[in-house]
Enzyme design. Structure first.
Site, PDB file in Angstrom:
ATOM      1  N   CYS A  23       0.484  -0.069  -9.243  1.00  0.00           N
ATOM      2  CA  CYS A  23       1.685   0.441  -8.573  1.00  0.00           C
ATOM      3  C   CYS A  23       2.855   0.585  -9.535  1.00  0.00           C
ATOM      4  O   CYS A  23       3.699   1.450  -9.346  1.00  0.00           O
ATOM      5  CB  CYS A  23       2.060  -0.464  -7.414  1.00  0.00           C
ATOM      6  SG  CYS A  23       2.250  -2.174  -7.923  1.00  0.00           S
ATOM      7  N   GLY A  71       2.681   2.472   5.384  1.00  0.00           N
ATOM      8  CA  GLY A  71       3.876   1.625   5.492  1.00  0.00           C
ATOM      9  C   GLY A  71       4.685   1.984   6.728  1.00  0.00           C
ATOM     10  O   GLY A  71       5.174   1.114   7.452  1.00  0.00           O
ATOM     11  N   GLY A  74       0.839  -1.197   0.000  1.00  0.00           N
ATOM     12  CA  GLY A  74       0.000   0.000   0.000  1.00  0.00           C
ATOM     13  C   GLY A  74       0.871   1.243   0.000  1.00  0.00           C
ATOM     14  O   GLY A  74       2.027   1.192  -0.434  1.00  0.00           O
ATOM     15  N   GLU A 125       5.702  -3.343   0.453  1.00  0.00           N
ATOM     16  CA  GLU A 125       5.529  -3.219  -0.999  1.00  0.00           C
ATOM     17  C   GLU A 125       4.803  -1.903  -1.239  1.00  0.00           C
ATOM     18  O   GLU A 125       3.582  -1.818  -1.117  1.00  0.00           O
ATOM     19  CB  GLU A 125       4.696  -4.401  -1.526  1.00  0.00           C
ATOM     20  CG  GLU A 125       5.385  -5.748  -1.356  1.00  0.00           C
ATOM     21  CD  GLU A 125       6.423  -6.032  -2.445  1.00  0.00           C
ATOM     22  OE1 GLU A 125       6.354  -5.390  -3.516  1.00  0.00           O
ATOM     23  OE2 GLU A 125       7.306  -6.879  -2.226  1.00  0.00           O
TER      24      GLU A 125
END
Ligand code: NAD
Length: 477
Positions: free
Chosen positions: A261, A210, A205, A227
């Site tokens: 992403c 994070g 996310g 990630e």
């Protein structure tokens, strides 16, 4: 006469309290401690069950992905269900050989001796996933967690609620509940989960959350795989095959309405290349999504009004060459494929990850400036270059840092189960997919074995004088 029982809900209401979550994590720890998840055959059986579950729930999953993101069945098969099935298949074929202990030589100081690396399970793991590929990014890490011999709690994204519910139902029906559990919910549930002790957390996310995850993990010295995202650049070199470049960039950018992403975030080229590329980009958009992309079954929707507003806010109508807000429809969460020209490095669209169907085109003097621009920003999740020149490939390989680098293609590399996938710096830490996933979800434990005699290590025991000291000096030179 008793009244008839109400029909059982299709999906169990899974909004657990903090106490429920603590109990659930306790159950998964008990399973792990009992050794249930260690035998390779048991892991392979869970992976097979997951594969069968995906097939059995295919209809419901496709419907959920359509509801949440307007994903067509064909695209969902390619980028969601297919990726997870491929990952499962790869693990099922390779797991036994990956788990075979790897020999190493402990060196002359320890001779005679033998060394082996054993991949040992970590324990109870947590996977927190986002909404943009809500099935793929939830289940691909679960595959790695199971393969590694861990129990796992999966927290899918509440922003894609239909898919979250469909995943909860698939997992509850097909996987061992003492091994894999789904906790649905948002910030409250995730916060309660993060208060628990895990042996690994894999979070996908944005980088703000994070940091929250990493901070909570630090309390228990829990390792994290983060990630994250970022502004992934694409540079198109003079002399590149512009037709292939235009096709790749349009596909990479507008798949899932730009909510990817690894989508090319912005495009750099010299003014000459840009002017030749522009008509090709327009042509490819039309070819892939038609004259009116709102009617294309292959064009997705923005996940929620809040996200629509954020991306719409990045569009400067004066710089729009194609698409823009004129034909956008907030109620339907439709934002057309949008090209923006004359964009400057200080513009709003260049200050954050776009994560939507807007492609700014920026002029650079050549590859050297493109490299400098990439170096000036945070390290992106991926970088793209279209070129025919080896020196340009080398410049990007050697001088820029990104999670991965793709030359003359976009997007497809992340579907490869043999390519480690992850970011670096602001785009994340750690990798998974295929063997990299197994490595992330296990501890590489060296086991070293020496015969009892000759007891060669006596040479290092005190008193370190005379012959021993001389011998040690020689050996440690
Ligand atoms: P999101 O809003 O779904 O959030 C991700 C997860 O974090 C969700 O499960 C959510 O419940 C949880 N969460 C949200 N706020 C929280 C909080 N305060 N505390 C604890 N947990 C919380 O997804 P998103 O962040 O909008 O996802 C988009 C971002 O993810 C983009 O930056 C994108 O580039 C990145 N991304 C990276 C990858 C990758 O594989 N590297 C893949 C997809 C998306």
């Amino acid at each position: 006469m008793s009244s008839p029982e109400p029909p059982a809900p299709a999906v169990r209401a899974t909004r657990p309290t903090a106490d429920d979550i603590a109990a659930l994590v306790g159950e998964l720890r008990a399973t792990f401690e009992a050794g249930t998840t260690r035998p390779v055959a048991a892991r392979l059986a869970q992976l097979k069950a997951l594969s069968e579950g995906l097939r059995a729930h295919r209809g419901a999953l496709l419907e959920a992905l359509d509801t949440d993101l307007g994903k067509s069945a064909a695209e969902a098969q390619l980028t969601e269900l297919g990726v997870v099935q491929q990952e499962i298949g790869h693990h099922r074929r390779k797991l036994r050989s990956w788990l075979r202990p790897e020999r190493f030589s402990p060196g002359v100081m320890l001779a005679p001796s033998r060394g082996e690396i054993h991949r040992e399970p970590l324990g109870v793991t947590l996977v927190i996933s986002p909404w943009n590929y809500p099935l793929n990014l939830a289940l691909a890490p679960v595959v790695a967690a199971i393969a590694g011999g861990n129990t796992v709690v999966l927290k899918p994204s509440e922003v894609a609620p239909a898919t979250s519910a469909a995943i909860a139902s698939l997992v509850a029906e097909h996987l061992d509940p003492a091994w894999v559990r789904v906790v649905e919910g948002g910030v409250e549930e995730t916060t309660a989960l993060l208060a628990q002790r895990f042996d690994l957390i894999l979070y996908t996310g944005n980088a703000t959350v994070g940091r929250i995850v990493a901070r909570a993990a630090a309390e228990n010295l829990t390792p994290t795989v983060l990630e994250l995202g970022g502004k992934s650049p694409v540079f198109v070199d003079e002399g590149a095959d512009l037709e292939v470049a235009a096709r790749g960039i349009v596909w990479g950018k507008f798949t899932n309405a730009g909510q990817t992403c690894v989508a090319p975030d912005y495009l750099m080229a010299t003014p000459r290349t840009l002017s030749r590329l522009l008509p090709l980009l327009r042509r490819e958009i039309r070819r892939m999504y038609g004259a009116d992309p709102s009617r294309s079954r292959d064009y997705g929707r923005i996940v929620a009004a809040r996200h629509f507003d954020r991306v719409a806010g990045l569009i400067d109508e004066e710089k729009v060459l194609l698409g823009g807000l004129e034909t956008a429809d907030r109620g339907a969460r439709y934002l057309p494929p949008t090209l923006m020209t004359g964009v400057g490095w200080e513009d709003a669209v260049m200050q954050e990850e776009i994560f939507g169907p807007v492609l700014p085109l920026l002029e650079v003097a050549g590859p050297a400036e493109a490299v400098e621009r990439v170096r000036a920003g945070e390290k992106p999740l991926t970088a793209y270059v279209y070129t025919r020149r080896t020196e340009v490939e080398e410049a990007f390989t050697e001088l820029t840092s990104s999670g991965s680098l793709a030359i003359n293609l976009t997007l497809a590399h992340v579907g490869s189960p043999t390519m480690p996938f992850g970011g670096v710096g602001e785009s994340g830490m750690g990798q998974y997919h295929g063997r990299a996933g197994l490595e992330a979800f296990t501890h590489a434990k060296p086991v070293i074995r020496k015969p009892l005699r000759p007891d060669t290590l006596r040479v290092a025991h005190p008193p370190l004088r005379g012959l021993r000291a001389a011998l040690l000096r020689r050996m440690m030179r």
